[in-house]
Write a protein that holds these residues in place. Structure first.
Motif, PDB file in Angstrom:
ATOM      1  N   GLY A  58      -9.797 -17.276  -3.599  1.00  0.00           N
ATOM      2  CA  GLY A  58      -9.908 -15.844  -3.332  1.00  0.00           C
ATOM      3  C   GLY A  58     -11.250 -15.286  -3.761  1.00  0.00           C
TER       4      GLY A  58
ATOM      5  N   LEU B 144      -7.599 -16.486   2.538  1.00  0.00           N
ATOM      6  CA  LEU B 144      -7.991 -15.237   1.890  1.00  0.00           C
ATOM      7  C   LEU B 144      -9.381 -14.800   2.333  1.00  0.00           C
TER       8      LEU B 144
ATOM      9  N   GLY C 210      -5.973  -8.056   0.413  1.00  0.00           N
ATOM     10  CA  GLY C 210      -6.472  -9.371   0.008  1.00  0.00           C
ATOM     11  C   GLY C 210      -6.030  -9.735  -1.394  1.00  0.00           C
TER      12      GLY C 210
END
Length: 429
Positions: free
Chosen positions: A108, A152, A184
């Motif tokens: 991420g 992501l 997100g």
């Protein structure tokens, strides 16, 4: 033959070409040019072919795309990813599934710089998969974690998919980036929860990580500094109006290069990074060129206007129409590349969404999230195939089984974002 019928035939021809493995960009460009000439006049298609490349390539907003790609390439080549994974692994040390959570967290964070799901998946696989296998993770589950973490990159800003959506729909790029932040982050949290649930339900999937001291956890935070600095500079600068998204991309690329230079990147590394960036940018720009041609054709054929008017006469709620559009995206994602799906469908779908009164920024977020599912669902599952190329010793079927829980997690997240639009829009108010 009416323009609407020509438009419908053109779309069917394009779908057939894609199914026959014609490159998506070429299929869109060919259908757009021929269709535009059929609706207007052949000379019109010639004129469009002459003007369109200049119009697309000269757009100031599009210059952000190669800059964001360059930023991600520098981050990948500078060793940032390895330090990032080591830092997150130390922070979650001692927790069952800690390496999996570290893989999600580092994916991420890396995605916030790379802007690309495929780049995130490939980079983090090189860094994290050997460690996860070493510490007893079931190989298919480990690949599923990294494939999901890679998705992501399509949502966390700066995202190339959100940038392309903003340009195609003439929305603010800054608004799209800010709207994608909370969805997100929600995805990162839900993926981490999925890892924890799976390793408790099926303990054989992963061993408990080695415990780490509080001092080690605090010291490991230094590995997050480069990413945090670049991310904060870009997002804060855009949010507070210090610079445009394009200028933010340039700043991010420069800071990434400066870090890579300090870490030892010299002329050969810079040359390789530029070549990689040019290759990726050419693919994206060819798709955008095809999308613009298709968009002109759909516009002059009045197909999207006719569809929007017809849907407005149906005795169904706008939410039913929205759900049908999202189901269409999910089904297309089983067979098509995510970015290609967006550039093909947005010229047709966007006028319908506007006519139904939905917020275009919110729709962009849920559309991109639905497209994101296609990156990990069979039979296409681009992230899975990228990881398979890097880990040929692991069966493809095991990878798809390993990623299945994360598909469920994404479907739950999609329902949440559809039910509560404020999650996407609250930072814009």
């Amino acid at each position: 033959m009416s323009p609407e019928i020509i438009g419908a035939i053109g779309l069917l021809c394009m779908i057939a070409m894609v199914m026959l493995r014609v490159p998506v960009a070429l299929a869109m460009l060919g259908v757009g040019l021929v269709g535009f000439g059929a609706v207007t006049a052949p000379i019109g298609a010639v004129q469009m072919l002459k003007d369109l490349p200049v119009d697309v390539l000269a757009k100031y907003d599009f210059s952000a795309i190669p800059l964001f790609i360059l930023m991600g390439v520098f981050a990948s080549h500078s060793g940032m990813a390895g330090k990032l994974f080591d830092a997150t692994r130390t922070i979650f040390g001692g927790v069952r599934g800690s390496l999996g959570i570290a893989g999600i967290g580092s994916s991420g964070i890396f995605a916030s710089i790379s802007g690309s799901s495929l780049a995130t998946a490939s980079t983090m696989t090189k860094v994290a998969l050997p460690q996860m296998e070493k510490y007893g993770y079931q190989p298919g589950f480990a690949c599923g974690i990294l494939a999901a973490g890679g998705t992501l990159g399509i949502m966390i800003p700066p995202s190339i998919a959100l940038l392309v959506y903003a340009i195609l729909t003439q929305q603010s790029v800054g608004d799209m980036f800010i709207a994608g932040f909370l969805p997100g982050m929600l995805g990162m949290v839900m993926y981490s929860i999925t890892v924890m649930v799976m390793v408790r339900w099926k303990p054989h999937l992963a061993r408990r990580g080695e415990p780490t001291s509080l001092k080690a956890k605090l010291l490991s935070l230094t590995g997050l500094i480069p990413f945090s600095f670049i991310f904060i500079v870009i997002i804060a600068g855009i949010f507070f109006g210090l610079f445009t998204p394009t200028e933010g991309a340039a700043v991010g690329a420069f800071v990434s290069w400066a870090y890579a230079f300090v870490k030892g990147m010299r002329l050969d590394g810079l040359k390789q990074s530029l070549i990689e960036t040019l290759a990726l940018s050419a693919v994206v720009f060819f798709m955008l060129l095809g999308a613009e041609a298709l968009g002109y054709f759909i516009s002059v054929s009045r197909l999207s206007y006719t569809l929007a008017t017809w849907i407005g006469t149906l005795d169904v709620s706008p939410m039913i129409v929205l759900i049908c559009i999202l189901i269409m995206y999910f089904l297309l994602g089983l067979f098509m590349d995510a970015l290609a799906m967006l550039v093909i469908t947005i010229p047709v779908v966007y006028p319908i969404i506007v006519a139904l009164g939905f917020d275009p920024v919110w729709f962009g977020i849920i559309a991109v999230l639905t497209v994101e599912l296609g990156l990990i669902t069979p039979p296409m599952g681009m992230n899975i195939f990228v990881i398979k190329a890097m880990a040929p010793h692991i069966k493809l079927s095991d990878m798809f089984r390993g990623v299945a829980p994360f598909i469920v997690s994404d479907l739950i997240r999609l329902v949440i974002l559809v039910a509560f639009p404020a999650i996407s829009l609250v930072l814009l108010t």
